[in-house]
Design a protein around this motif. Structure first.
Motif, PDB file in Angstrom:
ATOM      1  N   PHE A   9       0.827  -1.206   0.000  1.00  0.00           N
ATOM      2  CA  PHE A   9       0.000   0.000   0.000  1.00  0.00           C
ATOM      3  C   PHE A   9       0.857   1.249   0.000  1.00  0.00           C
ATOM      4  O   PHE A   9       1.705   1.445   0.873  1.00  0.00           O
ATOM      5  N   THR A  10       0.643   2.126  -0.980  1.00  0.00           N
ATOM      6  CA  THR A  10       1.427   3.350  -1.116  1.00  0.00           C
ATOM      7  C   THR A  10       0.596   4.617  -0.929  1.00  0.00           C
ATOM      8  O   THR A  10       1.111   5.718  -1.065  1.00  0.00           O
ATOM      9  N   GLY A  11      -0.689   4.452  -0.609  1.00  0.00           N
ATOM     10  CA  GLY A  11      -1.550   5.609  -0.418  1.00  0.00           C
ATOM     11  C   GLY A  11      -1.438   6.182   0.984  1.00  0.00           C
ATOM     12  O   GLY A  11      -0.683   5.707   1.824  1.00  0.00           O
ATOM     13  N   ASP A  12      -2.184   7.254   1.224  1.00  0.00           N
ATOM     14  CA  ASP A  12      -2.206   7.861   2.555  1.00  0.00           C
ATOM     15  C   ASP A  12      -3.010   6.983   3.505  1.00  0.00           C
ATOM     16  O   ASP A  12      -4.062   6.453   3.137  1.00  0.00           O
ATOM     17  N   ILE A  13      -2.516   6.844   4.720  1.00  0.00           N
ATOM     18  CA  ILE A  13      -3.202   6.018   5.708  1.00  0.00           C
ATOM     19  C   ILE A  13      -3.593   6.885   6.894  1.00  0.00           C
ATOM     20  O   ILE A  13      -2.762   7.221   7.739  1.00  0.00           O
ATOM     21  N   SER A  14      -4.860   7.239   6.928  1.00  0.00           N
ATOM     22  CA  SER A  14      -5.375   8.004   8.051  1.00  0.00           C
ATOM     23  C   SER A  14      -5.672   7.057   9.204  1.00  0.00           C
ATOM     24  O   SER A  14      -5.714   5.835   9.021  1.00  0.00           O
ATOM     25  N   GLU A  15      -5.888   7.609  10.372  1.00  0.00           N
ATOM     26  CA  GLU A  15      -6.249   6.775  11.518  1.00  0.00           C
ATOM     27  C   GLU A  15      -7.542   6.022  11.229  1.00  0.00           C
ATOM     28  O   GLU A  15      -7.673   4.833  11.548  1.00  0.00           O
ATOM     29  N   GLU A  16      -8.490   6.700  10.591  1.00  0.00           N
ATOM     30  CA  GLU A  16      -9.781   6.083  10.274  1.00  0.00           C
ATOM     31  C   GLU A  16      -9.618   4.903   9.319  1.00  0.00           C
ATOM     32  O   GLU A  16     -10.186   3.826   9.534  1.00  0.00           O
ATOM     33  N   PHE A  17      -8.809   5.098   8.262  1.00  0.00           N
ATOM     34  CA  PHE A  17      -8.608   4.023   7.290  1.00  0.00           C
ATOM     35  C   PHE A  17      -7.849   2.858   7.911  1.00  0.00           C
ATOM     36  O   PHE A  17      -8.170   1.695   7.667  1.00  0.00           O
ATOM     37  N   ALA A  18      -6.838   3.159   8.720  1.00  0.00           N
ATOM     38  CA  ALA A  18      -6.062   2.107   9.383  1.00  0.00           C
ATOM     39  C   ALA A  18      -6.973   1.244  10.252  1.00  0.00           C
ATOM     40  O   ALA A  18      -6.867   0.009  10.242  1.00  0.00           O
ATOM     41  N   LEU A  19      -7.868   1.877  10.990  1.00  0.00           N
ATOM     42  CA  LEU A  19      -8.794   1.139  11.848  1.00  0.00           C
ATOM     43  C   LEU A  19      -9.726   0.264  11.019  1.00  0.00           C
ATOM     44  O   LEU A  19     -10.030  -0.877  11.390  1.00  0.00           O
ATOM     45  N   LYS A  20     -10.189   0.781   9.888  1.00  0.00           N
ATOM     46  CA  LYS A  20     -11.059   0.004   9.007  1.00  0.00           C
ATOM     47  C   LYS A  20     -10.356  -1.268   8.542  1.00  0.00           C
ATOM     48  O   LYS A  20     -10.932  -2.358   8.536  1.00  0.00           O
ATOM     49  N   VAL A  21      -9.108  -1.112   8.136  1.00  0.00           N
ATOM     50  CA  VAL A  21      -8.335  -2.258   7.651  1.00  0.00           C
ATOM     51  C   VAL A  21      -8.124  -3.277   8.762  1.00  0.00           C
ATOM     52  O   VAL A  21      -8.346  -4.476   8.590  1.00  0.00           O
ATOM     53  N   ILE A  22      -7.721  -2.803   9.926  1.00  0.00           N
ATOM     54  CA  ILE A  22      -7.417  -3.693  11.054  1.00  0.00           C
ATOM     55  C   ILE A  22      -8.653  -4.461  11.501  1.00  0.00           C
ATOM     56  O   ILE A  22      -8.590  -5.650  11.814  1.00  0.00           O
ATOM     57  N   GLN A  23      -9.797  -3.793  11.513  1.00  0.00           N
ATOM     58  CA  GLN A  23     -11.025  -4.399  12.019  1.00  0.00           C
ATOM     59  C   GLN A  23     -11.795  -5.167  10.951  1.00  0.00           C
ATOM     60  O   GLN A  23     -12.743  -5.894  11.269  1.00  0.00           O
ATOM     61  N   SER A  24     -11.388  -5.037   9.701  1.00  0.00           N
ATOM     62  CA  SER A  24     -12.136  -5.661   8.599  1.00  0.00           C
ATOM     63  C   SER A  24     -11.893  -7.168   8.507  1.00  0.00           C
ATOM     64  O   SER A  24     -10.794  -7.662   8.760  1.00  0.00           O
ATOM     65  N   ASP A  25     -12.950  -7.877   8.130  1.00  0.00           N
ATOM     66  CA  ASP A  25     -12.839  -9.316   7.868  1.00  0.00           C
ATOM     67  C   ASP A  25     -12.341  -9.581   6.450  1.00  0.00           C
ATOM     68  O   ASP A  25     -11.969 -10.701   6.108  1.00  0.00           O
ATOM     69  N   ASP A  26     -12.369  -8.530   5.608  1.00  0.00           N
ATOM     70  CA  ASP A  26     -11.941  -8.668   4.223  1.00  0.00           C
ATOM     71  C   ASP A  26     -11.220  -7.393   3.795  1.00  0.00           C
ATOM     72  O   ASP A  26     -11.846  -6.385   3.465  1.00  0.00           O
ATOM     73  N   VAL A  27      -9.890  -7.447   3.802  1.00  0.00           N
ATOM     74  CA  VAL A  27      -9.084  -6.287   3.445  1.00  0.00           C
ATOM     75  C   VAL A  27      -9.385  -5.806   2.032  1.00  0.00           C
ATOM     76  O   VAL A  27      -9.380  -4.610   1.753  1.00  0.00           O
ATOM     77  N   CYS A  28      -9.674  -6.738   1.124  1.00  0.00           N
ATOM     78  CA  CYS A  28      -9.938  -6.374  -0.268  1.00  0.00           C
ATOM     79  C   CYS A  28     -11.126  -5.414  -0.382  1.00  0.00           C
ATOM     80  O   CYS A  28     -11.138  -4.523  -1.234  1.00  0.00           O
TER      81      CYS A  28
END
Length: 251
Positions: free
Chosen positions: A66-85
C-alpha cells in the motif's frame, strides 16, 4: 525460481535481501518507539504509529503493497475488517474512482514507464472495458520491464535507505511521508511469500492470490478482480518509490 528470467530473478533476489533487513530491524524499531516517550512525541504517538504499522502488515498479507495515505480512520477500518480487499476497493473506487484515476494518471501523464508506457495505456484500456485478466497480464509485463531498471545496483541503495530511517529513529527525528512509504514497501518485502511474485510450480495448486508466474504463462484459472488490477498498480507505484529513493541516495 528457475522459471523466471535472469533480470526478474535478480530483482526478486534484491527484494528478498531487503526483506531480510526488515526482519532484522523492524522489531527493534517498534520496541524502540514503544519504550521511548520522546520518540512517541516525534512520531505522532505510539497509538497512530502502531495502527499504521498493523494496517500495513495486514494489507501486505493480502498482497497489497500500500502506497496511499493512511489516516487513523482508514487504518482502523483495515485492522477491524474481515476482508481487506473490500476496504482497498472502497478506498480506490469510491467517489467515482477518484484515487484510482489519480494513480493511473500519474503514469499516463509522465515518462516514468519509458518504453512500457504504451503497454501500460493498453492495459488500462483493457481494464476499463472489463477485461481485467488481460489488463493484469499487461501490467505484469510492465512490472517485469521496470524491475530491471530498479534492480540495477539496488540492494546497496535499499540498505542505505533503510539505514537512514533507522538513524532518524535513533536521533529522534520524525519520519517523512516518503520514509513511511518506503518503510511500507519494505514491510511487503518482509512478507515476500505473500506477494504477487511468490514462486509457485505448475505441478502444485495455483496460489489463491494473483501470481506472476501463473498469469504470464497462461496457466491461471483464477477469476481476476478489480482488486487484482489495483494490486499491480500499487506494485508499479512501489517501484517508483524505490526508484526515487535510489536516486535520492545516489545524489
Amino acid at each position: 525460481m528457475s522459471e523466471i528470467t535472469d533480470t526478474v530473478y535478480k530483482a526478486i533476489n534484491a527484494m528478498i535481501y531487503v526483506g531480510d533487513i526488515v526482519e532484522k530491524y523492524s522489531s527493534r524499531f517498534i520496541s524502540f518507539i514503544e519504550e521511548s516517550k520522546t520518540v512517541k512525541e516525534f512520531i505522532v504517538g505510539t497509538y497512530y504509529f502502531s495502527l499504521w504499522y498493523e494496517s500495513i502488515e495486514k494489507m501486505s498479507q493480502k498482497q497489497f503493497v500500500f502506497t496511499g495515505d493512511i489516516s487513523e480512520e482508514f487504518a482502523l477500518k483495515v485492522i477491524q475488517s474481515d476482508d481487506v480487499c473490500v476496504e482497498i476497493k472502497e478506498y480506490y473506487l469510491s467517489d467515482n474512482g477518484k484515487r484510482l484515476n489519480a494513480l493511473i494518471n500519474r503514469y499516463l501523464d509522465s515518462d516514468f514507464l519509458d518504453y512500457n508506457l504504451e503497454l501500460f495505456e493498453q492495459s488500462v484500456s483493457a481494464y476499463r472495458q472489463g477485461s481485467i485478466h488481460l489488463a493484469c497480464v499487461g501490467l505484469f509485463a510492465v512490472i517485469d520491464g521496470y524491475l530491471s531498471t530498479v534492480s540495477e545496483d539496488a540492494t546497496t541503495s535499499f540498505y542505505n535507505r533503510f539505514q537512514s530511517i533507522e538513524n532518524k529513529l535513533d536521533n529522534k527525528t520524525p519520519l517523512s511521508e516518503i520514509d513511511k512509504r518506503v518503510f511500507a514497501v519494505y514491510i511487503s518485502f518482509k512478507n515476500f511469500d505473500n506477494t504477487v511474485f511468490k514462486n509457485s510450480k505448475f505441478s502444485e495448486t495455483e496460489p489463491e492470490g494473483i501470481n506472476r508466474h501463473w498469469a504470464l504463462h497462461g496457466r491461471s484459472k483464477n477469476e481476476y478482480l478489480e482488486t487484482d488490477f489495483i494490486k499491480l498498480l500499487l506494485w508499479i507505484d512501489a517501484l517508483r518509490i524505490l526508484n526515487d529513493s535510489i536516486v535520492t541516495d545516489d545524489e
